[in-house]
Every structure is written in structure tokens, then in C-alpha cells.
Design a protein around this motif. Structure first.
Motif, PDB file in Angstrom:
ATOM      1  N   ILE A  69       4.113   1.248  -8.407  1.00  0.00           N
ATOM      2  CA  ILE A  69       2.692   0.875  -8.391  1.00  0.00           C
ATOM      3  C   ILE A  69       2.537  -0.613  -8.689  1.00  0.00           C
ATOM      4  N   TYR A 114       0.969   4.160  -2.953  1.00  0.00           N
ATOM      5  CA  TYR A 114       0.852   5.588  -2.628  1.00  0.00           C
ATOM      6  C   TYR A 114       2.046   6.377  -3.171  1.00  0.00           C
ATOM      7  N   LEU A 142       0.835  -1.213   0.000  1.00  0.00           N
ATOM      8  CA  LEU A 142       0.000   0.000   0.000  1.00  0.00           C
ATOM      9  C   LEU A 142       0.866   1.258   0.000  1.00  0.00           C
ATOM     10  N   ILE A 143       1.944   1.229   0.756  1.00  0.00           N
ATOM     11  CA  ILE A 143       2.867   2.369   0.778  1.00  0.00           C
ATOM     12  C   ILE A 143       3.482   2.573  -0.603  1.00  0.00           C
ATOM     13  N   ILE A 157       1.974   6.561  -6.986  1.00  0.00           N
ATOM     14  CA  ILE A 157       1.020   7.580  -7.439  1.00  0.00           C
ATOM     15  C   ILE A 157       1.612   8.968  -7.221  1.00  0.00           C
ATOM     16  N   GLY A 158       2.301   9.140  -6.094  1.00  0.00           N
ATOM     17  CA  GLY A 158       2.979  10.404  -5.819  1.00  0.00           C
ATOM     18  C   GLY A 158       4.015  10.755  -6.876  1.00  0.00           C
TER      19      GLY A 158
END
Length: 163
Positions: free
Chosen positions: A82, A42, A38-39, A45-46
Motif C-alpha cells: 500500500i 489494490y 494502483l495495482i 488491501i487484498g
């Protein structure tokens, strides 16, 4: 003789593949693996959106100074993050290979963290030498967590015994 060698190679490959797929992980390991995944999603996506400028500063100047190439590196690494994140969350038969791949990825991006420390680049709330240095110390922990949570550490430790 070549056919025999190929037969032996494919047999060894099949055994290694089965070995990869049968590694069990605990609920604790799975929780860490999913959290790391999950990190990574994130952060990936960042890379592509709201953290893109900060990540551009991470690309070591010795690697390139060309803006287009820096952008390509950031976008590519974001996509890789991702994909690895999704695979870590999903787990399944690819979890060991994914964990090993993520550990290798953490090693490959380490020069960016060194670059941030050496060149005193303020990004990601790392605005002091101490905080940037602590990030350097955290990178090996991420490598170990990726390997441990996926069963990759167990695989790497025991693979010689299966060959």
C-alpha cells in the motif's frame, strides 16, 4: 581529515540527491507508474482483507510454518504494498527511489511465486502448472516496469557517469 572526508561525502550525497530529483519521465512512463501504483494499492488491501487466505498459501514453507508468523508476513507485505503503491501514484521527488524499492520488493517476494509453482498451489486463478509458470516469467517484467516507469532504470544506468 575526517571533517574533509565527511564534507566530501555530504557533497556527493547532495549531488546524488539532486540527480534523483531531476529525472524526468514521459507521460507513458507516468501512466505505467500510476497503474502499477494502483495495482499495488489494490493488492495491498487484498493482503489485509479479501485475499488474505490466498496470500497465506504463497508464504514458502521453508520460511515458516507458524500461522502467527505467516499472518505477520502477509500483513507486513500488504502494508508495504500500500505504501509503495501510494508513492508510485504520487510520484514527485521520490518516484525514482520508490520505483527502485518496488523493483527490489518484487525480487524479494519472488520466492513466494516459486513456492506456488513448485508446490502446485492453486491460488489467484493460477490452477495449472502452465499458468503458475507464466507468472514466474512475468515477475522480471514487473521489475523492469517499476524501474522504467519511475526513471529508476535510467538512474541505475547513468549513475556511474555522475560519480
Amino acid at each position: 581529515m575526517n571533517n574533509e572526508l565527511i564534507g566530501i561525502s555530504s557533497s556527493v550525497f547532495s549531488e546524488n540527491l539532486r540527480f534523483f530529483m531531476t529525472i524526468k519521465t514521459s507521460t507513458f512512463q507516468n501512466s505505467i507508474r500510476i497503474l502499477l501504483g494502483l495495482i499495488m494499492i489494490y493488492i495491498g488491501i487484498g493482503h489485509l482483507t479479501f485475499l488474505q487466505i490466498a496470500f497465506q498459501a504463497q508464504v514458502p514453507s521453508w520460511l515458516t510454518k507458524q500461522k502467527n508468523l505467516i499472518d505477520l508476513i502477509i500483513i507486513t507485505s500488504g502494508i508495504i504494498e500500500i505504501i509503495l503503491g501510494i508513492l508510485m501514484v504520487v510520484g514527485g521527488k521520490l518516484k525514482v527511489k520508490t520505483g527502485i524499492s518496488l523493483a527490489i520488493f518484487y525480487v524479494l517476494i519472488f520466492p513466494g511465486n516459486i513456492n506456488q509453482y513448485v508446490n502446485e498451489i492453486d491460488a489467484f486463478n493460477l490452477n495449472t502448472d502452465t499458468s503458475r509458470f507464466m507468472r514466474l516469467l512475468f515477475q522480471p517484467i514487473l521489475v523492469l516496469l517499476a524501474l522504467f516507469s519511475s526513471g529508476g532504470l535510467w538512474f541505475l544506468k547513468n549513475r556511474k557517469q555522475t560519480n
